[in-house]
Each structure stands twice: as C-alpha cells, then as structure tokens.
Design a protein around this motif. Structure first.
Motif, PDB file in Angstrom:
ATOM      1  N   GLY A   6       0.815  -1.208   0.000  1.00  0.00           N
ATOM      2  CA  GLY A   6       0.000   0.000   0.000  1.00  0.00           C
ATOM      3  C   GLY A   6       0.847   1.256   0.000  1.00  0.00           C
ATOM      4  O   GLY A   6       0.509   2.248  -0.656  1.00  0.00           O
ATOM      5  N   ALA A   7       1.969   1.213   0.719  1.00  0.00           N
ATOM      6  CA  ALA A   7       2.848   2.382   0.774  1.00  0.00           C
ATOM      7  C   ALA A   7       3.426   2.692  -0.595  1.00  0.00           C
ATOM      8  O   ALA A   7       3.618   3.859  -0.958  1.00  0.00           O
ATOM      9  CB  ALA A   7       3.965   2.145   1.777  1.00  0.00           C
ATOM     10  N   ASP A   8       3.716   1.650  -1.381  1.00  0.00           N
ATOM     11  CA  ASP A   8       4.315   1.853  -2.693  1.00  0.00           C
ATOM     12  C   ASP A   8       3.353   2.507  -3.687  1.00  0.00           C
ATOM     13  O   ASP A   8       3.771   3.264  -4.565  1.00  0.00           O
ATOM     14  CB  ASP A   8       4.794   0.511  -3.274  1.00  0.00           C
ATOM     15  CG  ASP A   8       5.976  -0.063  -2.501  1.00  0.00           C
ATOM     16  OD1 ASP A   8       6.723   0.745  -1.915  1.00  0.00           O
ATOM     17  OD2 ASP A   8       6.152  -1.293  -2.492  1.00  0.00           O
ATOM     18  N   VAL A   9       2.068   2.184  -3.562  1.00  0.00           N
ATOM     19  CA  VAL A   9       1.092   2.723  -4.522  1.00  0.00           C
ATOM     20  C   VAL A   9       0.383   3.966  -3.982  1.00  0.00           C
ATOM     21  O   VAL A   9      -0.483   4.524  -4.643  1.00  0.00           O
ATOM     22  CB  VAL A   9       0.044   1.651  -4.900  1.00  0.00           C
ATOM     23  CG1 VAL A   9       0.710   0.447  -5.533  1.00  0.00           C
ATOM     24  CG2 VAL A   9      -0.790   1.238  -3.704  1.00  0.00           C
ATOM     25  N   MET A  10       0.769   4.411  -2.792  1.00  0.00           N
ATOM     26  CA  MET A  10       0.078   5.537  -2.165  1.00  0.00           C
ATOM     27  C   MET A  10       0.171   6.818  -2.990  1.00  0.00           C
ATOM     28  O   MET A  10      -0.781   7.589  -3.068  1.00  0.00           O
ATOM     29  CB  MET A  10       0.641   5.789  -0.763  1.00  0.00           C
ATOM     30  CG  MET A  10      -0.107   6.873   0.019  1.00  0.00           C
ATOM     31  SD  MET A  10      -1.865   6.508   0.216  1.00  0.00           S
ATOM     32  CE  MET A  10      -1.753   5.100   1.331  1.00  0.00           C
ATOM     33  N   VAL A  11       1.319   7.058  -3.612  1.00  0.00           N
ATOM     34  CA  VAL A  11       1.488   8.284  -4.394  1.00  0.00           C
ATOM     35  C   VAL A  11       0.464   8.344  -5.528  1.00  0.00           C
ATOM     36  O   VAL A  11      -0.178   9.383  -5.751  1.00  0.00           O
ATOM     37  CB  VAL A  11       2.911   8.379  -4.969  1.00  0.00           C
ATOM     38  CG1 VAL A  11       3.037   9.566  -5.903  1.00  0.00           C
ATOM     39  CG2 VAL A  11       3.928   8.497  -3.836  1.00  0.00           C
TER      40      VAL A  11
END
Length: 294
Positions: A128-133
């Motif tokens: 989730g952190a990777d696709v947050m942007v």
C-alpha cells in the motif's frame, strides 16, 4: 501561410476559384482575418473567403472518403471513411493503458500486448505504501471534481440567482494598433447594469502570429452601487449557443472603486474551439450569476 491540402479530410471547403481546404484550415483563416481586421483570403489565389462565399465540395468529400488511408498504429490501409473507427475500436495495435494505471503503472502499449503485460505487471503485488502516491494523485483529482460539484450545489441554494443569454460582439480599440476585443450590450441583473468584455491572448500585440489562442473575459458593473456586491459567476452553453466550455466558477466583490473583475480564462477545450468562436460573427453564451447575501 496555411497550406491548401491536395486531399483534405471531410468536410472539404472550396473558394470561388475551386481551391480546396479542410474545415479546420478554413476556420483558422477566418479567425486570422478577424484578428487582423482583414478579409480572410484563400492561401492559394488570395480570393476573399467568408462564412457565405465558399462552399463544400461534396464530390471531393465522397472521393476522399473512398481513398485508402494508412492506420497510424498498424500501418494497414482502410477506406478514409472507416479509418477513425478502425483506429479507435478495431485496431489491435492501438495504444492502451494497463488496468493497474490507477495504482501507478505507467505502461502503455498495443492492445494485443495488454494481457501479457497485465499478467506480469508488478503493481498488483506492491505494498500500500508503494502505490500511495498514485492513489493520492487520483484522490486529489476526484476531490477537485467533488469540490466543484459541492460549490455548484451550494450556489444553487442562494436566494439571488439570475442568468442571461448574451452575445459578445467584436470591436476594435482606438489605439494606434487596433486590438480586437469583444463586448456584450448592457444587461440587467440584481437591479444593476452589467456587461461582459473578452480579449484574445490577453491582448498581445499580434495574436494572429500565435498558434495557441485563448479567450479571457471579465464581468463589469456599469451602474453605481452603495453596497458591496459579492458575486459568483461562470459561463456555459445556452439554448442559442454551441460554445464548448468547461465549468469554471469565478468570484469577485464589486464596489464603486472596483467595478471590473480581473480577466478570467474562458475554459475552452483547445485552440481549435477558440478559432471556431473567432470565425463566427458573434459569440453566444449563457452567464450565470449568484449574489451572496451579506
């Protein structure tokens, strides 16, 4: 100078001498004539052209529609009349986005490679952190659209709302260089007199030399007021207009010492639409005004 196409796309316009041009170039020529304050002329023979003098050449349009055209994606040939449908619907090489584009995948490739790519795309397995942007960018766009919607709903709850169907007419300034501007006749709203003024490319010296064109407009209070008039306003297509304009709400507080709003962009989709409006005799539109109660 604009070229005269040998095989112009439909519709095909011809001058009185029979020289051909596509509708887009014809509109551009009319817009240039308006900006220069000169009669538009055929690029080939310099014959005057206008909204009424040229005509469509239906025989050429029919012939061109049957000629082969090459697909820009697969390089195969199809009849001109069906090339748009092929490129948008049938072509297996037409550019397509990955279905995981919403979470950050930048891949874009031919349709026939989509399944292979999506089967190996790394984005579904990211944290989730990777696709947050990517999600934040998507959420920001949705939030902007929601803000516009909620603003419109809020404005519709105002007690004082009025609309006028107006017509911008072309005029010239009295300066040495007679710059083009548009202005409406005075109209009544909220017991006051108003007018709308529009300019091209922020009244640059030679707007006809620019390929990129835009229209900005201002709302002008033409009568005196003893109280401030906090106004929201925007332009849209009315029943007597075919203008293609997005919704963009502006606001300004009108007082006796500040009777003109700043010039605001008329949000047209592209320069071609601006040229189409300039080529027309008048610009018709609907103006919505909301007066906030103090």
């Amino acid at each position: 100078m604009l070229p005269v196409f040998l095989l112009p796309p439909s519709p095909t316009i011809q001058c009185s001498m029979g020289h051909l041009m596509c509708a887009g170039c014809f509109t551009h020529l009319l817009a240039d004539g308006r900006l220069r304050d000169q009669s538009a002329t055929c690029p080939n023979c310099r014959t005057d052209i206008g909204k009424t003098t040229p005509s469509r050449n239906l025989a050429v349009e029919k012939a061109v529609s049957e000629l082969p055209a090459e697909c820009q994606y697969c390089s195969k040939e199809f009849p001109n009349k069906s090339i748009d449908y092929h490129e948008s619907t049938e072509c297996e090489d037409r550019p397509t986005d990955c279905k995981y584009a919403r979470i950050g995948c930048k891949w874009r490739g031919p349709l026939h490679e989509v399944s292979s790519h999506e089967g190996n795309c790394a984005h579904p397995g990211k944290s989730g952190a990777d696709v947050m942007v990517a999600l934040q960018a998507h959420d920001a766009k949705v939030a902007e659209e929601k803000k516009l919607f909620l603003t419109l709903i809020d404005l519709l709850s105002y007690e004082k709302i009025i609309f006028n169907d107006l017509q911008l007419k072309p005029y010239r300034t009295d300066e040495y260089l007679h710059r083009l501007y548009y202005e409406t006749s005075r109209f009544s709203a909220f017991n006051h007199q108003w007018a709308v003024k529009a300019i091209i490319n922020k009244s640059q010296r030679d707007p006809h030399e620019s390929c990129e064109r835009n229209i900005t407009y201002q709302l002008m209070l033409k009568s005196k007021t003893t109280n401030p008039l906090p106004m929201h306003f925007f332009i849209l297509r009315g029943p007597f207009s075919d203008i293609k304009v997005d919704t963009k709400i502006y606001k300004h507080e009108f007082v006796d010492t500040d009777t003109d709003s700043p010039f605001k962009l008329l949000p047209l989709p592209d320069t071609a639409e601006c040229n189409r409006l300039l080529a027309a005799k008048y610009i018709n539109f609907r103006l919505i005004m909301f007066l906030a109660s103090k």
